[in-house]
Design a protein around this motif. Structure first.
Motif, PDB file in Angstrom:
ATOM      1  N   ALA A  45      -0.362   3.897   5.192  1.00  0.00           N
ATOM      2  CA  ALA A  45      -0.194   4.251   6.617  1.00  0.00           C
ATOM      3  C   ALA A  45      -1.584   5.060   7.132  1.00  0.00           C
ATOM      4  CB  ALA A  45       1.200   4.561   7.505  1.00  0.00           C
ATOM      5  N   ASP A  46      -1.538   6.167   5.627  1.00  0.00           N
ATOM      6  CA  ASP A  46      -2.034   7.630   5.859  1.00  0.00           C
ATOM      7  C   ASP A  46      -3.766   6.975   5.184  1.00  0.00           C
ATOM      8  OD1 ASP A  46       0.109   9.103   5.668  1.00  0.00           O
ATOM      9  OD2 ASP A  46       0.417   9.184   4.375  1.00  0.00           O
ATOM     10  N   ASP A  47      -3.677   5.733   5.124  1.00  0.00           N
ATOM     11  CA  ASP A  47      -4.658   5.602   4.359  1.00  0.00           C
ATOM     12  C   ASP A  47      -5.592   4.765   5.780  1.00  0.00           C
ATOM     13  OD1 ASP A  47      -7.001   5.111   2.503  1.00  0.00           O
ATOM     14  OD2 ASP A  47      -6.481   2.940   3.058  1.00  0.00           O
ATOM     15  N   TYR A 106     -10.887  -2.977   6.581  1.00  0.00           N
ATOM     16  CA  TYR A 106     -11.972  -3.096   7.827  1.00  0.00           C
ATOM     17  C   TYR A 106     -12.540  -1.077   7.280  1.00  0.00           C
ATOM     18  CZ  TYR A 106      -8.813  -0.383  10.739  1.00  0.00           C
ATOM     19  OH  TYR A 106      -7.707   0.132  10.824  1.00  0.00           O
ATOM     20  N   ARG A 107     -11.748  -0.647   5.938  1.00  0.00           N
ATOM     21  CA  ARG A 107     -11.971   1.274   5.617  1.00  0.00           C
ATOM     22  C   ARG A 107     -11.919   1.148   4.422  1.00  0.00           C
ATOM     23  NH1 ARG A 107      -8.108   5.535   9.137  1.00  0.00           N
ATOM     24  NH2 ARG A 107      -8.894   6.839   7.118  1.00  0.00           N
ATOM     25  N   ASP A 108     -10.855   1.372   4.115  1.00  0.00           N
ATOM     26  CA  ASP A 108     -10.039   1.503   2.320  1.00  0.00           C
ATOM     27  C   ASP A 108      -9.773   0.415   1.508  1.00  0.00           C
ATOM     28  OD1 ASP A 108     -12.227   3.212   2.109  1.00  0.00           O
ATOM     29  OD2 ASP A 108     -10.488   4.755   2.869  1.00  0.00           O
ATOM     30  N   THR A 149      -9.293   3.366  -2.453  1.00  0.00           N
ATOM     31  CA  THR A 149      -8.346   4.352  -2.541  1.00  0.00           C
ATOM     32  C   THR A 149      -7.038   4.471  -2.931  1.00  0.00           C
ATOM     33  OG1 THR A 149      -8.102   4.875  -0.177  1.00  0.00           O
ATOM     34  CG2 THR A 149      -9.719   5.587  -0.945  1.00  0.00           C
ATOM     35  N   LEU A 150      -6.644   3.669  -2.920  1.00  0.00           N
ATOM     36  CA  LEU A 150      -4.745   3.474  -4.326  1.00  0.00           C
ATOM     37  C   LEU A 150      -5.043   2.118  -4.807  1.00  0.00           C
ATOM     38  CD1 LEU A 150      -3.290   3.293  -0.411  1.00  0.00           C
ATOM     39  CD2 LEU A 150      -3.665   4.908  -1.476  1.00  0.00           C
ATOM     40  N   SER A 182      11.989  -3.450  12.785  1.00  0.00           N
ATOM     41  CA  SER A 182      11.908  -2.719  11.840  1.00  0.00           C
ATOM     42  C   SER A 182      12.303  -3.929  10.696  1.00  0.00           C
ATOM     43  CB  SER A 182      11.911  -1.644  12.471  1.00  0.00           C
ATOM     44  OG  SER A 182      11.825  -1.060  13.355  1.00  0.00           O
ATOM     45  N   THR A 183      11.622  -3.651   9.574  1.00  0.00           N
ATOM     46  CA  THR A 183      12.105  -4.245   8.259  1.00  0.00           C
ATOM     47  C   THR A 183      11.648  -3.397   7.104  1.00  0.00           C
ATOM     48  OG1 THR A 183      10.928  -6.125   8.649  1.00  0.00           O
ATOM     49  CG2 THR A 183      12.299  -5.686   6.602  1.00  0.00           C
ATOM     50  N   PHE A 184      13.063  -3.200   7.155  1.00  0.00           N
ATOM     51  CA  PHE A 184      13.454  -1.686   5.808  1.00  0.00           C
ATOM     52  C   PHE A 184      13.267  -2.587   4.633  1.00  0.00           C
ATOM     53  CE2 PHE A 184      14.425  -0.366   9.906  1.00  0.00           C
ATOM     54  CZ  PHE A 184      13.692   1.258   9.654  1.00  0.00           C
ATOM     55  N   TYR A 185      12.886  -1.859   3.063  1.00  0.00           N
ATOM     56  CA  TYR A 185      12.765  -3.110   2.368  1.00  0.00           C
ATOM     57  C   TYR A 185      13.320  -2.231   0.602  1.00  0.00           C
ATOM     58  CZ  TYR A 185       9.154  -6.167   3.940  1.00  0.00           C
ATOM     59  OH  TYR A 185       8.816  -7.182   4.907  1.00  0.00           O
ATOM     60  N   VAL A 186      14.006  -2.581  -0.552  1.00  0.00           N
ATOM     61  CA  VAL A 186      13.949  -1.702  -1.580  1.00  0.00           C
ATOM     62  C   VAL A 186      12.954  -1.177  -1.735  1.00  0.00           C
ATOM     63  CG1 VAL A 186      14.717  -2.160  -3.490  1.00  0.00           C
ATOM     64  CG2 VAL A 186      15.517  -3.663  -2.214  1.00  0.00           C
ATOM     65  N   PRO A 187      12.375   0.428  -1.681  1.00  0.00           N
ATOM     66  CA  PRO A 187      11.430   0.835  -1.987  1.00  0.00           C
ATOM     67  C   PRO A 187      10.430   0.107  -3.403  1.00  0.00           C
ATOM     68  CG  PRO A 187      12.881   2.553  -1.686  1.00  0.00           C
ATOM     69  CD  PRO A 187      13.671   0.904  -1.724  1.00  0.00           C
ATOM     70  N   GLN A 188       9.087  -0.198  -3.387  1.00  0.00           N
ATOM     71  CA  GLN A 188       8.544   0.354  -4.698  1.00  0.00           C
ATOM     72  C   GLN A 188       7.539   0.798  -4.356  1.00  0.00           C
ATOM     73  OE1 GLN A 188       6.892  -4.351  -4.502  1.00  0.00           O
ATOM     74  NE2 GLN A 188       5.066  -3.671  -5.818  1.00  0.00           N
ATOM     75  N   GLU A 189       7.197   0.789  -5.898  1.00  0.00           N
ATOM     76  CA  GLU A 189       6.210   2.217  -6.073  1.00  0.00           C
ATOM     77  C   GLU A 189       4.790   1.214  -5.865  1.00  0.00           C
ATOM     78  OE1 GLU A 189       6.385   3.119 -10.341  1.00  0.00           O
ATOM     79  OE2 GLU A 189       6.168   1.340 -10.816  1.00  0.00           O
ATOM     80  N   LEU A 190       3.132   1.426  -5.624  1.00  0.00           N
ATOM     81  CA  LEU A 190       2.300   1.699  -5.323  1.00  0.00           C
ATOM     82  C   LEU A 190       1.460   0.879  -7.006  1.00  0.00           C
ATOM     83  CD1 LEU A 190       0.258   3.553  -2.347  1.00  0.00           C
ATOM     84  CD2 LEU A 190       1.336   0.655  -2.639  1.00  0.00           C
ATOM     85  N   GLY A 191       1.209  -0.441  -7.081  1.00  0.00           N
ATOM     86  CA  GLY A 191       0.445   0.068  -8.333  1.00  0.00           C
ATOM     87  C   GLY A 191       1.765  -1.023  -9.159  1.00  0.00           C
ATOM     88  N   GLY A 192       3.149  -0.994  -8.725  1.00  0.00           N
ATOM     89  CA  GLY A 192       4.022  -1.633  -9.983  1.00  0.00           C
ATOM     90  C   GLY A 192       5.089  -2.241  -8.888  1.00  0.00           C
ATOM     91  N   LEU A 193       5.798  -2.802  -9.887  1.00  0.00           N
ATOM     92  CA  LEU A 193       7.005  -3.251  -9.069  1.00  0.00           C
ATOM     93  C   LEU A 193       7.930  -2.799  -9.168  1.00  0.00           C
ATOM     94  CD1 LEU A 193       6.565  -7.026 -10.564  1.00  0.00           C
ATOM     95  CD2 LEU A 193       6.133  -6.284  -8.388  1.00  0.00           C
ATOM     96  N   GLY A 194       8.415  -1.191  -9.710  1.00  0.00           N
ATOM     97  CA  GLY A 194       8.523  -0.480 -10.015  1.00  0.00           C
ATOM     98  C   GLY A 194       9.439   0.634  -9.122  1.00  0.00           C
TER      99      GLY A 194
END
Length: 223
Positions: A45-47, A106-108, A149-150, A182-194
């Motif tokens: 969201a920040d990006d 359209y941006r990054d 950027t991510l 609104s959907t709430f997920y089991v949190p996931q890191e960027l770049g991986g599945l953990g």
């Protein structure tokens, strides 16, 4: 919807298993499709705040008139309950996608993905011609996220959704709806599945605003 009506909904969703003899019935089918906008939590969201896609729905619509005219298609033990209902909507398959993410960069950051909703329950608070509904469901989402950027991410998570939908019946076979989910997920890191080190560093919530055009047509089948 009262809790005593839940067994009826379950029975209707399993028609072929509970109908004693095969018979032809004509069911109104509602196909809804339209644009959707997604907001992902965390660094995405920040990006880039907004991502685009499509909202899809396919339901058999059993209104009060249909339930009255087709009582023989309803198990005998549930016919009395069916008379109390204004409308029942049943999806013909859990494999029909709920939404598609189609968001070129359209941006990054860009992403492509799909969400399935194998289990959902809606609570109508008003009826046609203006129908307001609250809904909850269990979902499964996969999205490929690519960015300058991510870290590139294969997002794959189950989640639970909560939404509101406002539907306008403009004609018997044409309706328009707008909604938010609104959907709430089991949190996931960027770049991986953990799991992420902290909630704000990963993906744990996706908001979706949508507009759908609904087209209804009769479909005859043997149950």
């Amino acid at each position: 919807m009262r809790p005593t009506l839940l067994p009826l909904l379950f029975a209707l969703s399993l028609w072929p298993a509970v109908t004693p003899a095969a018979q032809k019935v004509t069911v109104p089918v509602d196909v809804g499709v339209g644009p959707a906008v997604f907001v992902f939590s965390g660094p995405i969201a920040d990006d880039q705040l907004l991502h685009t896609g499509l909202k899809l729905s396919v339901d058999a619509v059993l209104d009060k008139e249909w339930l009255r005219k087709n009582q023989r298609a309803i198990p005998a033990r549930y016919r009395k309950q069916a008379k109390q209902m204004e409308e029942v909507r049943i999806s013909p398959s859990i494999f029909i996608p709920d939404s598609f993410i189609i968001s070129p960069k359209y941006r990054d950051t860009g992403m492509y993905g799909v969400t399935f909703k194998p289990l959902g329950l809606g609570l109508p608070l008003s009826s046609s011609p203006v129908r307001f509904k609250l809904g909850v469901g269990l979902v499964l989402t996969y999205a490929y996220i690519f960015s300058d950027t991510l870290p590139d991410t294969h997002f794959l998570r189950p989640g639970a959704s909560l939404g509101a939908d406002l539907e306008f019946q403009l004609a018997k076979s044409f309706l328009v709806s707008v909604g938010w989910e609104s959907t709430f997920y089991v949190p996931q890191e960027l770049g991986g599945l953990g799991l992420p080190d902290s909630l704000g560093d990963g993906i744990f919530h996706v908001g979706q605003a949508y507009l759908q055009l609904h087209f209804r047509f009769p479909y005859t089948t043997t149950l």
